[in-house]
Design an enzyme around this catalytic site. Sequence first.
Site, PDB file in Angstrom:
ATOM      1  N   ASP A 195      35.295 -79.955  72.830  1.00 22.18           N
ATOM      2  CA  ASP A 195      34.987 -79.557  71.448  1.00 22.18           C
ATOM      3  C   ASP A 195      34.839 -80.553  70.039  1.00 22.18           C
ATOM      4  O   ASP A 195      35.161 -81.528  70.287  1.00 22.18           O
ATOM      5  CB  ASP A 195      36.349 -78.411  71.107  1.00 22.18           C
ATOM      6  N   GLU A 214      30.394 -82.650  67.365  1.00 25.27           N
ATOM      7  CA  GLU A 214      29.242 -82.517  66.335  1.00 25.27           C
ATOM      8  C   GLU A 214      28.808 -84.123  65.955  1.00 25.27           C
ATOM      9  O   GLU A 214      27.618 -84.285  65.923  1.00 25.27           O
ATOM     10  CB  GLU A 214      29.283 -81.593  65.207  1.00 25.27           C
ATOM     11  N   ASP A 266      32.707 -70.940  66.969  1.00 24.03           N
ATOM     12  CA  ASP A 266      33.629 -70.197  66.134  1.00 24.03           C
ATOM     13  C   ASP A 266      32.940 -68.991  65.602  1.00 24.03           C
ATOM     14  O   ASP A 266      32.747 -68.889  64.155  1.00 24.03           O
ATOM     15  CB  ASP A 266      34.265 -70.962  65.156  1.00 24.03           C
TER      16      ASP A 266
END
Length: 802
Positions: free
Chosen positions: A426, A429, A504
């Site tokens: 997670d 990015e 999310d």
Amino acid sequence: MKRFFLIIAFLTSVNAQDITTLEPIGTVVRVEKTEQSVTLHCRDNSQVRLTILAPDLIRVRAAFGKSIPTKDHSWAIAKENWPAPRWNLNETPDSITITTDELEVAVRRSPLLVEFRDARTHQLLNADERPMSYDAHGRLASMMFDPKAGTFVAASKKLGFDEHFYGLGEKAARLDKRRSSFVNWNSDTPGYTDKTDPIYQTIPFYIGLQRGIAYGIFFDNSYRSYFDFGKSSQQRAWFGAEGGEMNYYFFHGPSIKKILGRYADLTGHMQLPPLWALGNQQSRWSYYPDTMVEEVVSEYRKRDLPLDVVYLDIDYMNGYRVFTFDKTRFPDPKGLTDKLARQGVKVVTIVDPGVKHQPNEKGYHAFDDGLEKNFFQRRRNGDLFVPRVWPGDSVFVDFTLPDARRWWGDLHRFYTDNGIAGIWNDMNEPSDFVDQTGKNQLDVVSYDEGEKSTHAKNRNTFALLMARATYEGLERLQPDRRPYVITRAAYAGIQRYSTMWTGDTNSTWEALALNIPMFTSLGLSGEPFVGSDIGGFIGRGNGELLVRSYQVGFLAPFCRNHKQIDGYDQEPWRFGKYYEDIIRKYLKLRYALLPFLYTTLEEAHRTGVPLFRPLLLNYQNDPNTYNLDDQFMIGDDLLLAPILKPDVTRRLVYLPAGVWYDYWTGKQYTGGTMISVDAPLDVAPMFVRGGAIIPVGPMLNYVGEKPSDTIGFVIYPDEAGAASGDLYEDDGVSPAYKSGAFRRTSFSSRRTARGFTVSIGAAQGTYNPGPRKFNFAVKAAGRTGRGVSAVDNGKSREVQLK
Ligand code: GLC
């Protein structure tokens, strides 16, 4: 007022790069041919190279004002060497034409314009609207994210009047991307909504479809990139990037399925995850301590809800230090995973990229060791790059370093030794709370095969390389097991290493409706194993939303309920028995359909064609499917039209041509039309294609609970009374399927004077599933006929049904 409009007009023009101000590539002065490519030398010293990789796959690479560099590397490409197909070159004073068995690529010399045609029909597929161009004079510099990192490059294609655009990976947008524009810059975007752009992933691959004929373009450039499908001008569909090369691959269909196969050959086929990854999964930020995890699992078992996987989010760690457990919350992780394993449940842990960096802390091995080995990212001036993430000040690994990838992968021994079955990547990015846009990272240097490039080039590939390190580590640590990795961010090629979920989302109806175009678009972009937080991640849902959310997610490859730390609890039972009973029905149906889902998943692995499909993938010649994004199909045979709004209990459903069966009532329909169906809360409208044979397995609480000693087959005859289907099986856990240890059985049935005859094909592959029976039944006239059983002996034979 006028001034106000002027300002608005100025702002929008600044956002939309005006590629017409760019310098066009020079005209062709010389042509050079090699065994597999043609290099065009241009008047302005630019070069264009067309490489013929396959009859339906051409690579176009251009260097502006210079020669094409010999260095040629991409993290996305899985297959670099392609055997030269048959092709020839024809030169005239005006043009150069490359012809393969499938494609005709004509290049006009002045101005330099590339055109792709079908070699057999000469039909135009795609043509340059203007020459490829670059920002020779820095005209776009002021609107570039990092003007110092590169020169804007662009290619522009003529926009067809009836051209549709699909793919582009994970975008919060409709299925058909016509008249929209997008940016690719992997971004942590909690609570994103329709049109939020960019979000987490970058897959710069799209499919154009016109008059039923498809082509594909993969713009393999990891810099911040732009795609405009006729938004800024109705003349053109263009793509460009803030640096790097003009480098794209052109795929000829005409079928989208064929393009997806080639795209998978080029960027890698999804490897089969363990079969349990298709099981039901439950997560929460965060379940702790260990007794709470046990409680969740025991609720599942007590309530007769199937479950295969439970997740540990960031609070399992000691102060968010990856590769540690909090000693109070999880004193005995191995004891916990053993206990849950006895109940058939696997544990997956989150592993974020941020390695905690506390000044003066000694003894945190992941930091100490990584620092000593110099594996962490540094700024250009040599300082450690210190982003802030959940652990506070942290460092990131430079995953472009092969040794660092190996080291990171090996660190996962900590998890495998503790019985952890999969890894959840997670925040990759990579997210940085100091500045989410990436500005704080501009001068961060990565090794990048010796190029020592900066963030502008490496941001979008960071997650791909982290997932790769993780996947390869798990493969080394447990060579007998298929790795299971799930990621939030990605670049093209991610399917080789990881499954994904859409980050999310909100617990809203709008977010639920977005699931369908997002999953189908990901499937059209080479990412078959997709899913979303069931029930939505942020906010307070309700029982109705949760049920409707399961009615989409129960057939998504990744089926996981997950919720934010301060959101309302949403395990299946949290809103009461009424909702729980409906959710149970869908979860059980998922498990019954596992043989069908797994057969379809294997097809995705082998052919690149995803399981979760937009209707247009199966009905490419039916324009009614071209922008249908509130229905989907699983494989060739199941069509779902879920309810995506509150208080709605009836909807219209489009059924393509053919015979269709209402899954619930057995009622038969003739397709090619819209129908209106009832959909009270316990019904997700679902139809089976006439002509299908659907394999169904036994009721299970988890994958592998008991041997599949009886496999049912429900036959749905088409108008001629015929049907066919496949069953794919293997051991579900090891990579042995790659070397032939699988079993594929084909079935076909036809109507005869005496009833139905089912032909069972000879089993392929070396996997032996053990003794078992096949049980066939025909769905006809609204009911399922009496079943007939046959012992499976792997041999070809016929079975008669009344
Ligand atoms: C991110 C993830 C979310 C997770 C949370 C805490 O927001 O997307 O799934 O629960 O971080 O780790």
